[in-house]
Design an enzyme around this catalytic site. Structure first.
Site, PDB file in Angstrom:
ATOM      1  N   GLY A 212     -95.439   7.713  69.463  1.00 28.40           N
ATOM      2  CA  GLY A 212     -95.541   8.448  70.717  1.00 28.40           C
ATOM      3  C   GLY A 212     -96.914   8.308  71.324  1.00 28.40           C
ATOM      4  N   GLY A 215    -101.785  12.588  72.366  1.00 27.76           N
ATOM      5  CA  GLY A 215    -101.828  13.971  72.829  1.00 27.76           C
ATOM      6  C   GLY A 215    -100.511  14.711  72.783  1.00 27.76           C
ATOM      7  N   GLY A 217     -98.954  15.551  70.066  1.00 23.38           N
ATOM      8  CA  GLY A 217     -98.908  16.432  68.908  1.00 23.38           C
ATOM      9  C   GLY A 217     -98.542  15.758  67.600  1.00 23.38           C
ATOM     10  CD  GLU A 434    -106.296  12.055 101.002  1.00 22.33           C
ATOM     11  OE1 GLU A 434    -105.139  12.187 100.556  1.00 22.33           O
ATOM     12  OE2 GLU A 434    -107.087  11.190 100.582  1.00 22.33           O
TER      13      GLU A 434
END
Ligand code: ADP
Ligand code: ZN
Length: 627
Positions: A212, A215, A217, A434
């Site tokens: 995975g 971060g 876990g 923007e």
């Protein structure tokens, strides 16, 4: 190139440090005594005695007469010897007369300006400390194999794994990755009651591979297994095995397994196993002997213990595809568990875990945070709550409110907030840029809705438009991708439309990169162009040593140039859509720009309301997560 700077850093430190000591040595008060320095000391009384009995042959006075090196005949073995004598400078005149009378050769060495010297040395301490700190920094920051820190550790045979007797982590501390948790629950039983399995002749698996992204876990999960089983937790990162010097990695592997066997039952966690476990012989420019030796040692160790010795090895990686197939053979890492980023529900779970020890205002719902944070990993979420807590403390509030959460999300995603620009032409240009993004995003039905537009700079960006992604939808359609391309073009299109072609800025660099990536993927991976439904590139776009680089030329030059042509066509199409929207909505855009410059931030709802006064805003299906 890389190696040479590493070597410079590597060698400059000892040279500086040694140089410092040599230098200090040369100038320190006793060093001037050079060859004369005597190891043994003699009392002043004894010295006078020797002097009277005529044994003394030579005297050198140092430091204004407070120290003397005395050469005299040793009464024991009748050889000439040297002693060091502490004197009182006040006695010097008396002593010199005495020496002269006795006809002994003596010399006086003037003191150095020690005060200034030591002051100067004091100044030198700071750079030396600084170098020390840099040294530590290099060591820390090098998680990559071959990173600068690697060079620093040479010659250090100290084992570099950590052992935690009790991790203190339990399964309850891990949230949002329930499937992985369930799969691993069994490992706890393996460690706690191996008899249950061995009694019926089952072979207990030795290795589990957690796959995975960072971060999510993986480490936490491994720790929780050790914690639940109540066994020690050994951990090392794959990159720490791999050293510049051949043999170090293999000996580290040996050390690690030796220690683990002494402490069985226990759990060994190897993070970033791809650093050692890459396909052998895949390195470009010759294999990496050191890595191969390390990997071989690892394989040997894994084969070397029986399944029921009570050692379980858990390894983590983000790149199972590059791992050597030998690692995955039965009896090694034969189980693979996928650990993915959490979904909406998972994020709520993780937030609950990390909110346990934080004061959060009652009106903040963890659901709303989870909704704002698609794509966040467990580590991001824990970081987010921590940032929010820090902001709360800084603002001297009692509990974390939505305001801090919002600011923390922005900060985690886009980086530090900068100071807004003063009103100027460039602020105006950024505002148009923007609003251009936001306008195109709002008016295209297939684009994610605008969450907010802001001129507050963050990280690299000087203004930002945030969209609310619709995460739970797995597949993305062609028109959605096209809308994203057009939306990303919106900024540049607005610049062109309002300020003209000569005034466009570098601000759109990131947007254009995104556009190119998306367009290229549409052509080469998803078969969404006139080239037809073909996959022309391997899944992993990333080029890594040995793999991707080779697979680049899977198609002919001819196809390569038509890919480029298709990418260009898609980008241009998106650009045209954006230009058209900007042209047709100039009035609304001008108004929104004025408002944005005045207020710095406009939220999505208000943005849509204003646009709706001028034109029809398409309804968007927005995913509303169910709890
Ligand atoms: P990985 O090993 O996959 O890179 P880590 O286990 O080191 O990730 O995660 C780092 C931190 O992020 C953990 O210590 C924990 O605080 C938090 N975290 C990550 N995933 C989870 C999760 N699923 N549940 C709770 N906290 C998590
Ligand atoms: Zn932009």
């Amino acid at each position: 190139m890389k190696l040479s700077w590493r070597l410079i850093v590597l060698w400059s430190i000892p040279i500086l440090v040694i140089g410092f000591f040599l230098w200090q040595g040369t100038f320190s008060p006793t060093a001037g005594m050079g060859n004369n320095s005597a190891n043994t000391k003699m009392t002043y009384g004894r010295f006078l005695e020797y002097l009277d009995s005529g044994r003394v042959t030579n005297v050198d006075l140092y430091e204004g007469g407070s120290t003397a090196i005395v050469e005299a005949v040793d009464p024991l073995d009748r050889t000439l010897n040297r002693w060091r004598v502490d004197l009182l400078p006040a006695n010097t005149p008396e002593l010199t007369t005495k020496l002269r009378d006795a006809g002994i050769s003596f010399d006086s060495h003037p003191p150095r300006n020690d005060g200034a010297l030591w002051g100067f040395l004091g100044n030198l301490i700071f750079p030396v400390l600084l170098i020390g700190a840099l040294f530590l920094l290099f060591r820390r920051s090098s998680n990559m194999p071959g990173g600068p820190g690697q060079a620093m550790n040479f010659g250090k045979s100290r084992a570099r794994f950590q052992m935690e007797a009790k991790t203190g982590v339990v399964f309850d501390d891990v949230a949002g990755i329930d499937e992985a948790k369930e799969e691993l629950q069994e490992i706890v039983t393996f460690l706690k009651q191996p008899e249950r399995f061995t009694a019926v002749g089952a072979r207990i698996p030795k290795g589990v591979l957690l796959v995975g992204p960072p971060g999510v876990g993986k480490t936490l999960l491994a720790k929780a297994i050790a914690g639940e089983a109540g066994v020690p937790f050994f951990s090392i990162s794959g990159s720490e095995f791999v050293e510049m010097f051949v043999g170090v990695g293999a000996s580290r592997v040996r050390d690690l397994f030796k220690k683990a066997k002494e402490n069985a039952p226990c759990l060994i966690f190897i993070d970033e196993i791809d650093a050692v476990g890459r396909q052998r012989g895949a390195g470009i420019g010759g294999g990496n002997d050191e890595r191969e030796q390390t990997l071989n040692q690892l394989l040997t160790e894994m084969d070397g213990f029986e399944g029921n010795t009570g050692i379980i090895v858990i390894a983590a990686t983000n790149r199972p595809d590059v791992l050597d197939s030998a690692l995955m053979r039965p009896g090694r890492f034969d189980r693979q568990v996928i650990v993915d980023g959490p979904d909406f529900k998972g994020r709520i779970g993780i937030l609950e875990v990390h909110a346990r020890n934080k004061k959060i205002a009652p009106d903040v719902s963890l659901e709303s945070i989870a909704r704002r944070t698609p794509g966040f990993t467990g580590a991001d979420l824990s970081n987010l709550l921590n940032e929010a807590a820090i902001l709360t403390a800084r603002r001297r509030k009692e509990a974390i409110t939505l305001l801090e959460i919002d600011d923390a999300v922005d900060r985690v995603v886009a980086g530090m907030e900068g100071t807004p620009l003063v009103d100027s032409k460039s602020k105006r240009l950024i505002a148009y840029h923007e609003v251009g993004h936001a306008m195109v995003g709002t008016l295209l039905k297939d684009h994610d809705p605008v969450q907010k537009v802001t001129l507050v700079p963050r990280g690299q960006a000087r203004g930002l438009t945030w969209f609310t992604p619709n995460e739970e939808q797995g597949l993305i359609t062609r028109s959605q991708l096209m809308a994203r391309i057009a939306g990303a073009m919106g900024g540049r299109a607005a610049e062109e439309e309002i300020f003209g072609n000569d005034e466009v800025t570098t601000g759109a660099g990131g947007d254009l990169q995104q556009v190119t990536n998306m367009a290229r993927q549409m052509v080469t991976r998803f078969g969404m162009s006139d080239l037809g439904p073909l996959s022309l590139e391997s899944q992993s776009g990333e080029v890594f040593l040995g793999g991707g680089l080779m697979s680049r030329a899977e198609y002919s030059e001819e196809i390569a140039s038509s890919i480029d042509a298709q990418v260009k066509a898609l980008a241009e199409h998106g650009h045209n859509i954006a230009r058209k929207i900007i042209q047709e909505n100039r009035e609304a855009i001008d108004r929104l720009v004025d408002l944005l410059i005045e207020r710095e931030t406009i939220n999505g709802e208000e943005f849509r309301q204003i646009v709706a006064e001028y034109t029809q805003v398409p309804e968007k299906e927005q995913f509303v997560p169910q709890v």
